[in-house]
Design a protein around this motif. Structure first.
Motif, PDB file in Angstrom:
ATOM      1  N   ALA A 113       0.829  -1.206   0.000  1.00 33.23           N
ATOM      2  CA  ALA A 113       0.000   0.000   0.000  1.00 33.23           C
ATOM      3  C   ALA A 113       0.860   1.252   0.000  1.00 33.23           C
ATOM      4  CB  ALA A 113      -0.926  -0.004   1.217  1.00 33.23           C
ATOM      5  N   ALA A 114       1.962   1.228   0.737  1.00 28.36           N
ATOM      6  CA  ALA A 114       2.857   2.392   0.797  1.00 28.36           C
ATOM      7  C   ALA A 114       3.486   2.665  -0.560  1.00 28.36           C
ATOM      8  CB  ALA A 114       3.938   2.170   1.845  1.00 28.36           C
ATOM      9  N   ILE A 115       3.894   1.634  -1.262  1.00 26.74           N
ATOM     10  CA  ILE A 115       4.479   1.810  -2.591  1.00 26.74           C
ATOM     11  C   ILE A 115       3.463   2.445  -3.532  1.00 26.74           C
ATOM     12  CG2 ILE A 115       5.325   0.577  -4.631  1.00 26.74           C
ATOM     13  CD1 ILE A 115       6.626  -1.409  -2.675  1.00 26.74           C
ATOM     14  N   ARG A 116       2.247   1.952  -3.484  1.00 30.71           N
ATOM     15  CA  ARG A 116       1.204   2.532  -4.337  1.00 30.71           C
ATOM     16  C   ARG A 116       0.937   3.985  -3.967  1.00 30.71           C
ATOM     17  NH1 ARG A 116      -2.287  -2.901  -3.563  1.00 30.71           N
ATOM     18  NH2 ARG A 116      -1.494  -4.091  -5.356  1.00 30.71           N
ATOM     19  N   THR A 117       0.987   4.280  -2.687  1.00 32.03           N
ATOM     20  CA  THR A 117       0.717   5.647  -2.223  1.00 32.03           C
ATOM     21  C   THR A 117       1.774   6.620  -2.736  1.00 32.03           C
ATOM     22  OG1 THR A 117      -0.426   4.893  -0.231  1.00 32.03           O
ATOM     23  CG2 THR A 117       0.470   7.129  -0.198  1.00 32.03           C
ATOM     24  N   VAL A 118       3.050   6.296  -2.557  1.00 32.62           N
ATOM     25  CA  VAL A 118       4.096   7.217  -2.990  1.00 32.62           C
ATOM     26  C   VAL A 118       4.165   7.288  -4.513  1.00 32.62           C
ATOM     27  CG1 VAL A 118       5.436   6.938  -0.872  1.00 32.62           C
ATOM     28  CG2 VAL A 118       5.953   5.512  -2.843  1.00 32.62           C
ATOM     29  N   ALA A 119       3.847   6.176  -5.180  1.00 32.88           N
ATOM     30  CA  ALA A 119       3.850   6.195  -6.651  1.00 32.88           C
ATOM     31  C   ALA A 119       2.784   7.136  -7.182  1.00 32.88           C
ATOM     32  CB  ALA A 119       3.632   4.793  -7.200  1.00 32.88           C
ATOM     33  N   SER A 120       1.692   7.303  -6.427  1.00 27.87           N
ATOM     34  CA  SER A 120       0.612   8.181  -6.859  1.00 27.87           C
ATOM     35  C   SER A 120       0.900   9.648  -6.568  1.00 27.87           C
ATOM     36  CB  SER A 120      -0.697   7.777  -6.176  1.00 27.87           C
ATOM     37  OG  SER A 120      -0.671   8.093  -4.795  1.00 27.87           O
ATOM     38  N   GLY A 121       2.023   9.917  -5.878  1.00 24.36           N
ATOM     39  CA  GLY A 121       2.400  11.299  -5.594  1.00 24.36           C
ATOM     40  C   GLY A 121       2.156  11.734  -4.176  1.00 24.36           C
ATOM     41  N   ASP A 122       1.596  10.840  -3.338  1.00 24.86           N
ATOM     42  CA  ASP A 122       1.379  11.182  -1.934  1.00 24.86           C
ATOM     43  C   ASP A 122       2.580  10.715  -1.126  1.00 24.86           C
ATOM     44  OD1 ASP A 122       0.146  12.080   0.376  1.00 24.86           O
ATOM     45  OD2 ASP A 122      -1.771  11.111  -0.068  1.00 24.86           O
ATOM     46  N   ALA A 123       2.478  10.761   0.182  1.00 26.04           N
ATOM     47  CA  ALA A 123       3.603  10.397   1.038  1.00 26.04           C
ATOM     48  C   ALA A 123       3.122   9.515   2.174  1.00 26.04           C
ATOM     49  CB  ALA A 123       4.290  11.645   1.589  1.00 26.04           C
ATOM     50  N   VAL A 124       4.057   8.819   2.804  1.00 22.92           N
ATOM     51  CA  VAL A 124       3.736   7.865   3.861  1.00 22.92           C
ATOM     52  C   VAL A 124       4.543   8.189   5.106  1.00 22.92           C
ATOM     53  CG1 VAL A 124       3.781   5.450   4.554  1.00 22.92           C
ATOM     54  CG2 VAL A 124       3.237   6.051   2.185  1.00 22.92           C
ATOM     55  N   VAL A 125       3.854   8.579   6.170  1.00 22.91           N
ATOM     56  CA  VAL A 125       4.480   8.719   7.482  1.00 22.91           C
ATOM     57  C   VAL A 125       3.480   8.187   8.500  1.00 22.91           C
ATOM     58  CG1 VAL A 125       5.579  10.227   9.169  1.00 22.91           C
ATOM     59  CG2 VAL A 125       5.669  10.813   6.758  1.00 22.91           C
ATOM     60  N   SER A 126       3.703   6.994   8.993  1.00 21.16           N
ATOM     61  CA  SER A 126       2.725   6.383   9.888  1.00 21.16           C
ATOM     62  C   SER A 126       2.828   6.987  11.282  1.00 21.16           C
ATOM     63  CB  SER A 126       2.960   4.876   9.971  1.00 21.16           C
ATOM     64  OG  SER A 126       4.130   4.608  10.737  1.00 21.16           O
ATOM     65  N   PRO A 127       1.743   6.906  12.085  1.00 15.69           N
ATOM     66  CA  PRO A 127       1.790   7.422  13.459  1.00 15.69           C
ATOM     67  C   PRO A 127       2.903   6.802  14.292  1.00 15.69           C
ATOM     68  CG  PRO A 127      -0.468   7.002  12.809  1.00 15.69           C
ATOM     69  CD  PRO A 127       0.408   6.450  11.706  1.00 15.69           C
ATOM     70  N   ARG A 128       3.144   5.497  14.113  1.00 14.44           N
ATOM     71  CA  ARG A 128       4.216   4.844  14.862  1.00 14.44           C
ATOM     72  C   ARG A 128       5.564   5.457  14.532  1.00 14.44           C
ATOM     73  NH1 ARG A 128       6.031  -1.444  13.965  1.00 14.44           N
ATOM     74  NH2 ARG A 128       7.737  -1.504  15.468  1.00 14.44           N
ATOM     75  N   ILE A 129       5.801   5.719  13.255  1.00 12.16           N
ATOM     76  CA  ILE A 129       7.056   6.320  12.831  1.00 12.16           C
ATOM     77  C   ILE A 129       7.163   7.744  13.372  1.00 12.16           C
ATOM     78  CG2 ILE A 129       8.408   7.040  10.846  1.00 12.16           C
ATOM     79  CD1 ILE A 129       8.227   4.041  11.227  1.00 12.16           C
TER      80      ILE A 129
END
Length: 226
Positions: A113-129
């Motif tokens: 899901a994260a790969i798809r998210t960043v590929a679409s132009g968004d970003a991934v920063v989870s609450p745990r991180i």
């Protein structure tokens, strides 16, 4: 089809990531690299959409490689993968231009899901991180927001163009919330939150949510007590 380059100095981990990703119809692993220098060569030759980048590697590390990838090929997104207890380098990697940050023990479905998210132009920063980043950098970050009682006055001039509502949205994003979670907290529609986020990125002159989170930490909009 999203083209992915795997960069990690451990061949066994690369093999595991490849098995996970190649099970997905819309993801293609186009290459592998064991250090930052060979990663740069592979990026130039293969032009992947997403690079899964380890932080600690021999020679050119993941931070330097990320910065050079983003500079040389802005269309390629970098997703940092690292272990939970090493990451004094993680914040620097995000500042270097990474579009996301995941732990190596992330569930396969979340990695996909994260790969798809960043590929679409968004970003991934989870609450745990986000929480881990705050713990690691508590001694270096400002003590907390510098705004007035109404939340509208913020000391850092980089935030001066944001409205009170945009500041609220940015705080929530900096805590690792998704658009849906921000909408629930602020009693807004998800579409409205997405609009606010777009305006925030434009006003701050940052590329994506990750860079907005970094700026929120740097300016003291959020801090270790957030």
């Amino acid at each position: 089809m999203t083209r992915v380059l795997l960069v990690d100095d451990q061949a066994l981990l690369r093999m595991g990531f490849r098995l996970v990703l190649e099970a997905e119809e819309d993801l293609e692993v186009v290459g592998e690299a064991s250090d930052g220098r060979s990663a740069l060569d592979q990026v130039r030759a293969l032009e992947p959409d997403v690079v899964l980048m380890d932080v600690r590697m021999p020679g050119v590390n993941g931070i330097e490689a990320t910065e050079r990838v983003v500079t040389e090929r802005p269309d390629t997104k970098v997703l940092i993968l690292t272990t939970f207890d090493l990451d004094e380098y993680a914040f620097a990697a995000l500042r270097a231009g990474a579009s996301g940050f995941l732990l190596k023990d992330t569930r396969p479905a979340d990695l996909v899901a994260a790969i798809r998210t960043v590929a679409s132009g968004d970003a991934v920063v989870s609450p745990r991180i986000t929480r881990r980043m705050l713990e690691l950098f508590a001694g270096r970050l400002p003590d907390g927001p510098a705004d007035g009682a109404d939340g509208a006055q913020v000391g850092d001039p980089r935030l001066s163009h944001l409205t009170p509502r945009e500041l609220e949205v940015l705080r929530a994003v900096a805590e690792g919330m998704s658009n849906a979670e921000v909408a629930e907290r602020l009693f807004l529609s998800e579409a409205t939150v997405k609009t606010h986020v777009g305006r925030i990125l434009a006003k701050l002159g940052v590329r994506d949510r990750v860079q907005a989170v970094v700026l929120a930490y740097e300016t003291g909009l959020v801090g270790p007590r957030a």
